[in-house]
Write a protein that holds these residues in place. Structure first.
Motif, PDB file in Angstrom:
ATOM      1  N   ASP A  69      23.825 -46.175  20.896  1.00 31.84           N
ATOM      2  CA  ASP A  69      24.179 -44.790  21.203  1.00 31.84           C
ATOM      3  C   ASP A  69      23.187 -43.844  20.522  1.00 31.84           C
ATOM      4  N   PRO A  70      22.433 -43.040  21.296  1.00 28.66           N
ATOM      5  CA  PRO A  70      21.418 -42.148  20.695  1.00 28.66           C
ATOM      6  C   PRO A  70      21.994 -41.192  19.667  1.00 28.66           C
ATOM      7  N   ARG A  71      23.195 -40.648  19.922  1.00 26.16           N
ATOM      8  CA  ARG A  71      23.786 -39.699  18.983  1.00 26.16           C
ATOM      9  C   ARG A  71      24.104 -40.375  17.658  1.00 26.16           C
ATOM     10  N   ARG A  72      24.627 -41.595  17.737  1.00 22.94           N
ATOM     11  CA  ARG A  72      24.976 -42.296  16.500  1.00 22.94           C
ATOM     12  C   ARG A  72      23.712 -42.686  15.736  1.00 22.94           C
ATOM     13  N   ARG A  73      22.669 -43.098  16.445  1.00 29.61           N
ATOM     14  CA  ARG A  73      21.407 -43.434  15.790  1.00 29.61           C
ATOM     15  C   ARG A  73      20.797 -42.205  15.110  1.00 29.61           C
ATOM     16  N   ASP A  74      20.879 -41.070  15.801  1.00 26.80           N
ATOM     17  CA  ASP A  74      20.342 -39.833  15.223  1.00 26.80           C
ATOM     18  C   ASP A  74      21.073 -39.457  13.943  1.00 26.80           C
ATOM     19  N   GLU A  75      22.391 -39.663  13.927  1.00 30.67           N
ATOM     20  CA  GLU A  75      23.174 -39.343  12.735  1.00 30.67           C
ATOM     21  C   GLU A  75      22.762 -40.239  11.562  1.00 30.67           C
ATOM     22  N   PHE A  76      22.528 -41.506  11.846  1.00 28.19           N
ATOM     23  CA  PHE A  76      22.056 -42.412  10.794  1.00 28.19           C
ATOM     24  C   PHE A  76      20.700 -41.954  10.252  1.00 28.19           C
ATOM     25  N   VAL A  77      19.804 -41.589  11.162  1.00 29.56           N
ATOM     26  CA  VAL A  77      18.474 -41.155  10.744  1.00 29.56           C
ATOM     27  C   VAL A  77      18.565 -39.881   9.912  1.00 29.56           C
ATOM     28  N   PHE A 226      37.202 -31.808   1.837  1.00 26.45           N
ATOM     29  CA  PHE A 226      36.039 -31.583   2.687  1.00 26.45           C
ATOM     30  C   PHE A 226      36.177 -32.396   3.975  1.00 26.45           C
ATOM     31  N   THR A 227      36.050 -31.706   5.105  1.00 26.49           N
ATOM     32  CA  THR A 227      36.021 -32.377   6.396  1.00 26.49           C
ATOM     33  C   THR A 227      34.599 -32.282   6.928  1.00 26.49           C
ATOM     34  N   LEU A 228      33.958 -33.445   7.090  1.00 26.25           N
ATOM     35  CA  LEU A 228      32.575 -33.480   7.539  1.00 26.25           C
ATOM     36  C   LEU A 228      32.497 -33.946   8.986  1.00 26.25           C
ATOM     37  N   GLY A 229      31.279 -34.101   9.477  1.00 26.63           N
ATOM     38  CA  GLY A 229      31.083 -34.496  10.863  1.00 26.63           C
ATOM     39  C   GLY A 229      31.332 -35.971  11.092  1.00 26.63           C
ATOM     40  N   GLU A 230      31.089 -36.395  12.317  1.00 31.20           N
ATOM     41  CA  GLU A 230      31.287 -37.777  12.719  1.00 31.20           C
ATOM     42  C   GLU A 230      30.439 -38.708  11.858  1.00 31.20           C
ATOM     43  N   GLY A 231      31.053 -39.818  11.452  1.00 31.93           N
ATOM     44  CA  GLY A 231      30.332 -40.777  10.625  1.00 31.93           C
ATOM     45  C   GLY A 231      30.585 -40.617   9.139  1.00 31.93           C
ATOM     46  N   PHE A 232      31.312 -39.568   8.759  1.00 30.66           N
ATOM     47  CA  PHE A 232      31.605 -39.324   7.352  1.00 30.66           C
ATOM     48  C   PHE A 232      33.110 -39.386   7.112  1.00 30.66           C
ATOM     49  N   PRO A 233      33.529 -39.906   5.952  1.00 28.94           N
ATOM     50  CA  PRO A 233      34.949 -39.870   5.618  1.00 28.94           C
ATOM     51  C   PRO A 233      35.354 -38.483   5.151  1.00 28.94           C
ATOM     52  N   GLY A 234      36.642 -38.177   5.244  1.00 32.78           N
ATOM     53  CA  GLY A 234      37.152 -36.982   4.592  1.00 32.78           C
ATOM     54  C   GLY A 234      37.110 -37.220   3.089  1.00 32.78           C
TER      55      GLY A 234
END
Length: 285
Positions: A69-77, A226-234
């Motif tokens: 998934d390009p969006r998930r890869r971008d978040e990792f990068v 703290f509520t962060l974006g996708e891929g991060f825990p609260g």
């Protein structure tokens, strides 16, 4: 001897996600290391957050683990680029422990911040004058140069509440905070008028918890959620005499429950703004 680099929350999160991906693919450290043509110890340090992973190695691991998934890869990068990245707060943080640097990073990356304060006002709402009194009192061993830097940092942090991508900040403030004179009556009155101005921001909600409610769910002290974006825990955050603690979801739900229980007892945002303005008026007489 070189100083040990602080292992940041973001490096730990990235490493843990890479470990979870590896385990989900039923691979061991040796498998990942052979694919990267690296030592298993290096891959282990990637996963513990103790060593920054470079983009080519990260992309190779994402290929190995089937992350397409390009969006998930971008978040990792993007996260990998921030692991050791110097933020705008560098230059102000000399003498601060690494845990607070993580706090600033969390603050700057959050979509929403919720919190309770029962002693002093949140740093994001403080005037320079109020902030100086607070910092000087709490950091009694600091010299004037350090205090100057920290006051400037606190005021600069407030920029995150401005602009279209600013987080939503939902703040519960105990009435005692409003009535406790920090500095003198003039300083406190100025601060409360500033607080009313902040409450008018579209992304800010300030609620006063009246003294008349008695004992409440947040009686253990101040905290943040703290509520962060996708891929991060609260993340739940609280300070203790031995330092700050960070609690990730699902354990951070205990902070959420305290916040929600206290919120039921608060004045509405409109009532709170009127209440704060009335105290400011009393102090200015």
């Amino acid at each position: 001897m070189a100083a040990v680099k602080w292992v940041t929350l973001r490096s730990q999160w990235l490493g843990r996600q890479l470990r979870d991906l590896r385990e989900a693919n039923c691979l061991i450290l040796k498998d990942a290391a052979e694919y990267l043509q690296r030592d298993p110890g290096t891959v282990s340090r990637f996963e513990t957050g103790g060593y920054p992973i470079r983009r080519p190695d990260l992309l190779a691991l994402l290929d190995l683990y089937g992350v397409a998934d390009p969006r998930r890869r971008d978040e990792f990068v993007r996260l990998s680029q921030e692991v050791w990245k110097k933020g705008w707060w560098d230059g102000y943080t000399q003498g601060m422990i690494g845990a607070f640097i993580d706090y600033i990073w969390l603050e700057s990356r959050s979509l929403e911040i919720r919190g309770f304060d029962g002693m002093i006002l949140p740093g994001l709402f403080q005037t320079p004058r109020y902030a100086r009194v607070v910092i000087s009192t709490l950091e009694h061993d600091a010299n004037e140069a350090q205090i100057d830097r920290w006051v400037k940092l606190r005021i600069k942090r407030q920029k995150i509440l401005e602009g279209k991508n600013s987080p939503r900040f939902m703040s519960i403030i105990d009435e005692s905070v409003l009535r406790r004179e920090v500095g003198d009556r003039e300083c406190q009155s100025e601060q409360l008028r500033h607080l009313v101005d902040q409450a008018a921001r579209p992304n800010v909600e300030i609620r006063v918890l009246p003294l008349s409610v008695g004992v409440h769910a947040c009686s253990t002290g101040a905290f943040r959620i703290f509520t962060l974006g996708e891929g991060f825990p609260g993340v739940g955050y609280a300070e203790t005499p031995k330092g700050a603690i960070y609690v990730e979801s699902p354990d951070s739900e205990s902070f959420v429950r305290m916040y929600e229980e206290a919120r039921k007892l608060t004045l509405s945002p409109e009532e709170s703004a009127e209440f704060i303005a009335a105290i400011a008026e009393e102090l200015s007489r």
